[in-house]
Enzyme design. Structure first.
Site, PDB file in Angstrom:
ATOM      1  N   THR A 236       0.873  -1.176   0.000  1.00  0.00           N
ATOM      2  CA  THR A 236       0.000   0.000   0.000  1.00  0.00           C
ATOM      3  C   THR A 236       0.906   1.220   0.000  1.00  0.00           C
ATOM      4  O   THR A 236       2.020   1.186   0.528  1.00  0.00           O
ATOM      5  CB  THR A 236      -0.890   0.056   1.251  1.00  0.00           C
ATOM      6  OG1 THR A 236      -0.043   0.090   2.388  1.00  0.00           O
ATOM      7  CG2 THR A 236      -1.810  -1.126   1.317  1.00  0.00           C
TER       8      THR A 236
ATOM      9  N   GLU B  88      -5.680  -3.610  -1.173  1.00  0.00           N
ATOM     10  CA  GLU B  88      -6.121  -4.833  -0.482  1.00  0.00           C
ATOM     11  C   GLU B  88      -7.253  -5.527  -1.210  1.00  0.00           C
ATOM     12  O   GLU B  88      -7.629  -6.651  -0.878  1.00  0.00           O
ATOM     13  CB  GLU B  88      -6.602  -4.484   0.940  1.00  0.00           C
ATOM     14  CG  GLU B  88      -5.495  -4.067   1.900  1.00  0.00           C
ATOM     15  CD  GLU B  88      -5.174  -2.576   1.841  1.00  0.00           C
ATOM     16  OE1 GLU B  88      -5.512  -1.928   0.829  1.00  0.00           O
ATOM     17  OE2 GLU B  88      -4.587  -2.061   2.807  1.00  0.00           O
TER      18      GLU B  88
ATOM     19  N   LYS C 170     -12.655  16.612  13.460  1.00  0.00           N
ATOM     20  CA  LYS C 170     -13.684  16.552  14.501  1.00  0.00           C
ATOM     21  C   LYS C 170     -13.713  17.872  15.263  1.00  0.00           C
ATOM     22  O   LYS C 170     -12.839  18.159  16.067  1.00  0.00           O
ATOM     23  CB  LYS C 170     -13.426  15.383  15.452  1.00  0.00           C
ATOM     24  CG  LYS C 170     -14.677  15.026  16.227  1.00  0.00           C
ATOM     25  CD  LYS C 170     -14.575  13.653  16.850  1.00  0.00           C
ATOM     26  CE  LYS C 170     -15.959  13.164  17.270  1.00  0.00           C
ATOM     27  NZ  LYS C 170     -15.897  11.872  17.940  1.00  0.00           N
TER      28      LYS C 170
ATOM     29  N   TRP D 290     -18.395  15.793  13.126  1.00  0.00           N
ATOM     30  CA  TRP D 290     -17.477  15.468  12.037  1.00  0.00           C
ATOM     31  C   TRP D 290     -17.600  16.462  10.888  1.00  0.00           C
ATOM     32  O   TRP D 290     -18.696  16.859  10.512  1.00  0.00           O
ATOM     33  CB  TRP D 290     -17.774  14.074  11.482  1.00  0.00           C
ATOM     34  CG  TRP D 290     -17.461  12.971  12.431  1.00  0.00           C
ATOM     35  CD1 TRP D 290     -18.360  12.106  12.989  1.00  0.00           C
ATOM     36  CD2 TRP D 290     -16.178  12.577  12.919  1.00  0.00           C
ATOM     37  NE1 TRP D 290     -17.715  11.209  13.806  1.00  0.00           N
ATOM     38  CE2 TRP D 290     -16.370  11.469  13.780  1.00  0.00           C
ATOM     39  CE3 TRP D 290     -14.872  13.055  12.721  1.00  0.00           C
ATOM     40  CZ2 TRP D 290     -15.316  10.845  14.437  1.00  0.00           C
ATOM     41  CZ3 TRP D 290     -13.828  12.426  13.370  1.00  0.00           C
ATOM     42  CH2 TRP D 290     -14.055  11.340  14.219  1.00  0.00           C
TER      43      TRP D 290
HETATM   44  P1  ADP Z   1      -3.255   3.887   0.231  1.00  0.00           P
HETATM   45  O1  ADP Z   1      -4.147   3.255   1.253  1.00  0.00           O
HETATM   46  O2  ADP Z   1      -1.849   3.745   0.586  1.00  0.00           O
HETATM   47  O3  ADP Z   1      -3.672   5.278  -0.178  1.00  0.00           O
HETATM   48  P2  ADP Z   1      -4.560   2.576  -2.016  1.00  0.00           P
HETATM   49  O4  ADP Z   1      -4.102   2.976  -3.352  1.00  0.00           O
HETATM   50  O5  ADP Z   1      -4.872   1.172  -1.791  1.00  0.00           O
HETATM   51  O6  ADP Z   1      -3.403   2.992  -1.063  1.00  0.00           O
HETATM   52  O7  ADP Z   1      -5.745   3.501  -1.611  1.00  0.00           O
HETATM   53  C1  ADP Z   1      -7.022   3.075  -1.273  1.00  0.00           C
HETATM   54  C2  ADP Z   1      -7.806   4.256  -0.797  1.00  0.00           C
HETATM   55  O8  ADP Z   1      -7.903   5.246  -1.802  1.00  0.00           O
HETATM   56  C3  ADP Z   1      -9.239   3.942  -0.449  1.00  0.00           C
HETATM   57  O9  ADP Z   1      -9.346   3.399   0.836  1.00  0.00           O
HETATM   58  C4  ADP Z   1      -9.885   5.303  -0.557  1.00  0.00           C
HETATM   59  O10 ADP Z   1      -9.699   6.061   0.606  1.00  0.00           O
HETATM   60  C5  ADP Z   1      -9.123   5.962  -1.675  1.00  0.00           C
HETATM   61  N1  ADP Z   1      -9.873   5.877  -2.934  1.00  0.00           N
HETATM   62  C6  ADP Z   1      -9.725   4.995  -3.934  1.00  0.00           C
HETATM   63  N2  ADP Z   1     -10.591   5.254  -4.942  1.00  0.00           N
HETATM   64  C7  ADP Z   1     -11.311   6.319  -4.565  1.00  0.00           C
HETATM   65  C8  ADP Z   1     -12.380   7.073  -5.161  1.00  0.00           C
HETATM   66  N3  ADP Z   1     -12.884   6.807  -6.373  1.00  0.00           N
HETATM   67  N4  ADP Z   1     -12.874   8.112  -4.463  1.00  0.00           N
HETATM   68  C9  ADP Z   1     -12.380   8.433  -3.252  1.00  0.00           C
HETATM   69  N5  ADP Z   1     -11.387   7.777  -2.643  1.00  0.00           N
HETATM   70  C10 ADP Z   1     -10.854   6.733  -3.285  1.00  0.00           C
END
Ligand code: ADP
Length: 556
Positions: free
Chosen positions: A185, A330, A440, A445
């Site tokens: 990640t 994931e 917060k 929120w």
């Molecule tokens: P990291 O967790 O390191 O940023 P990832 O690339 O796996 O790596 O990111 C996943 C996260 O990216 C998601 O949990 C979400 O928060 C965000 N995300 C992915 N796609 C979208 C989307 N279309 N809109 C908003 N957030 C997104």
């Protein structure tokens, strides 16, 4: 129990390449090379080279289960490695080329990579740590001269290995539960964690991506993965495109808006996928220097929220259909897709954009629920916010070399996404924030994502990030960091604009104007860095906002 009597035909990756080389042997894979020329070959030639690669890996002593890393742009060699490494029973570990030397060393050591395949154009990024990597036996270079190879310890050249290898090869991936790939990640939240895909999960994910309800590429498509191959397996597009024999166009290092615009026009690309930053840049380029991008049927966007204004602008100005998808490393990564459903056809344009700005419905194969802080399940009413949890055929159950931890995985078999969302009655999910990014204020929120999206739709704003800053009275208050499109936007005007959409206590107390918002290796706004800047005093003194501090809470 009466068992079904169907074959247990393994879900292994070789099925994709064998199918493609028989069904669509003459379809092509094109790559824009570093020098700007095109490289092009057929699926039939691609298939033979992947077999050669299998033999080359065997000659290098690669055994099933070994981790073999790639450090490369999106190109045909990287695509060969996408298939060749897993089909040799080894694990492809896609290294993010934008990580710092320290981060790279950390994940290479953690993964215990045995070989690293390196794109010659990226050599300067890996050279500084090359002699500190104790598990790495060889570097194998492509797009590099013999002199460049001389700078790395134990360097070999890809084309020399390929030339010496036979294309008569037996796949070594008979068991569908074998590990196929390893992706860390990007670490916007904490240390990078390794996600270890299996052949089975990746094949099911590929079938998932091929559903019309997901992205559904077909043979007739021309697919341009702008999303890097090191970002969550390029969202599964290379495997999906190859299985159906779609034409594939790889951009190589040419990710700036002008060459992307040229590429979409000249190759008549139908499906292009990338993060919002890329499409934001392309939009402004096309406004300045128009190109014909009407071939696009799906401009796929994910990784961060796509601002509604940009979805609208693409459709209004260029007639281009934006498809937002949400996913996570994931989750291999596809989770949800914001396509319209039949009942939306009667909506007016604004209503359709509202739907497309959501993160979308969960694709078949992904199961979801939202829960409160105590783990109690919450209703799907489009209003109640809770943490999103998922499970399914292509969702991780544990991180690589880490015991299953309750912080990320629940005892009843769900993965905790860390995203705070609402889900409406029709199953469309909207991300409100990440649990760690919510502000917060006075016990209430405030969604940083909602504020950012609204700010970015203001005509004077190019980019915006909102972070929480500690506040004695309210706990936390939002601070907005803004990159102007031109001139210096007036905080008062920006807050006036936000007030049309949000309650008063949501409005940022302060604005800071910067030239650029720091991004992570996959192009997301890096709030960890912004928080660090703030701690280091780099964001001081912020211009005071027009609203007094006592706007910090509602009600109580
Ligand atoms: P990291 O967790 O390191 O940023 P990832 O690339 O796996 O790596 O990111 C996943 C996260 O990216 C998601 O949990 C979400 O928060 C965000 N995300 C992915 N796609 C979208 C989307 N279309 N809109 C908003 N957030 C997104």
């Amino acid at each position: 129990m009466l068992s079904g009597l169907m074959m247990e035909y393994p879900l292994t990756l070789n099925a994709i390449i064998e199918h493609a080389s028989r069904m669509t042997p003459r379809k092509t894979i094109k790559t824009k090379l570093p020098d700007g020329r095109w490289h092009e070959y057929s699926y039939a030639e691609f298939h033979l080279r992947v077999r050669r690669l299998g033999n080359a890996l065997a000659q290098l002593g690669v055994e099933p289960g070994d981790r073999v890393a790639t450090f490369a742009w999106n190109n045909y060699q990287h695509l060969e490695l996408y298939f060749g490494i897993p089909c040799a029973g080894a694990v492809i570990h896609t290294l993010n080329i934008r990580l710092s030397p320290d981060q790279l060393k950390y994940i290479i050591d953690h993964a215990e990579d045995k070989i690293i395949f390196v794109d010659g154009t990226l050599l300067p990024l890996i050279e500084p740590i090359a002699d500190q990597l104790s598990t790495v036996r060889h570097f194998v270079l492509f797009n590099a001269t013999a002199e460049q190879a001389g700078n790395l310890p134990n360097a070999l050249r890809y084309e020399e290995l390929m030339a010496a290898a036979s294309d008569d090869y037996n796949w070594r991936c008979a068991d569908e539960n074998m590990a196929l790939g390893l992706c860390y990640t990007s670490g916007t939240t904490g240390l990078p964690k390794g996600v270890l895909y299996s052949h089975r999960s990746m094949m099911l994910h590929t079938l998932g991506v091929l559903q019309a309800a997901a992205l559904g590429p077909t043979e007739a498509d021309v697919v341009l993965p702008v999303v890097p191959q090191f970002h969550a397996m390029a969202w599964g597009l290379p495997y999906a495109a190859a299985w159906v024999g779609a034409s594939i166009v790889m951009p190589g290092p040419h990710l700036q808006p002008p060459p992307l615009a040229d590429m979409i026009e000249s190759e008549r690309v139908t499906i292009a996928a990338g993060v919002p930053t890329i499409w934001n840049g392309l939009y402004h380029e096309l406004r300045k220097n128009p190109r014909d991008i009407s071939s696009i049927t799906q401009l796929v966007v994910g990784g961060s929220a796509m601002p509604r204004g940009l979805i609208e602008a693409y459709e209004r100005d260029f007639g281009v259909n934006v498809v937002q998808a949400w996913g996570m490393t994931e989750m291999s990564p596809i989770g949800s897709v914001a396509k319209l459903q039949s009942r939306h056809q009667s909506l007016d344009a604004a209503g359709r954009w509202d739907i497309k700005a959501k993160q979308g419905y969960f694709v078949p194969g992904v199961d979801a629920r939202i829960v409160d802080d105590e783990g109690v399940e919450l209703p799907w009413d489009g209003e109640t916010m809770g943490e999103l949890q998922v499970r399914g055929y292509w969702v991780a159950r544990q991180y690589f070399k880490r015991a299953a931890d309750v912080e990320h995985f629940t005892s009843d078999g769900w993965f905790r996404t860390g995203d705070v969302v609402t889900i409406d009655r029709d199953g469309y999910m909207t991300i409100t924030d990440r649990t760690k990014d919510l502000v917060k204020s006075g016990g209430e929120w405030i969604s940083s994502v909602d504020l950012e999206n609204a700010l970015i739709s203001h005509p004077d704003v190019l980019e915006a990030a909102v972070i929480a800053v500690a506040d004695e009275r309210w706990g936390e208050r939002p601070l907005a960091i803004v990159v102007p499109l031109a001139g210096e936007p007036d905080p008062e005007a920006l807050n006036g604009y936000l007030l049309e959409r949000f309650p008063k206590f949501w409005l940022p107390d302060r604005y800071v104007i910067v030239d650029e918002i720091p991004k992570t290796g996959v192009g997301k706004m890096d709030k960890k860095v912004l928080r660090q800047w703030r701690a280091d005093g780099k964001l001081d003194p912020p211009s005071p906002g027009p609203f007094p501090q006592n706007e910090g809470r509602v009600g109580n």
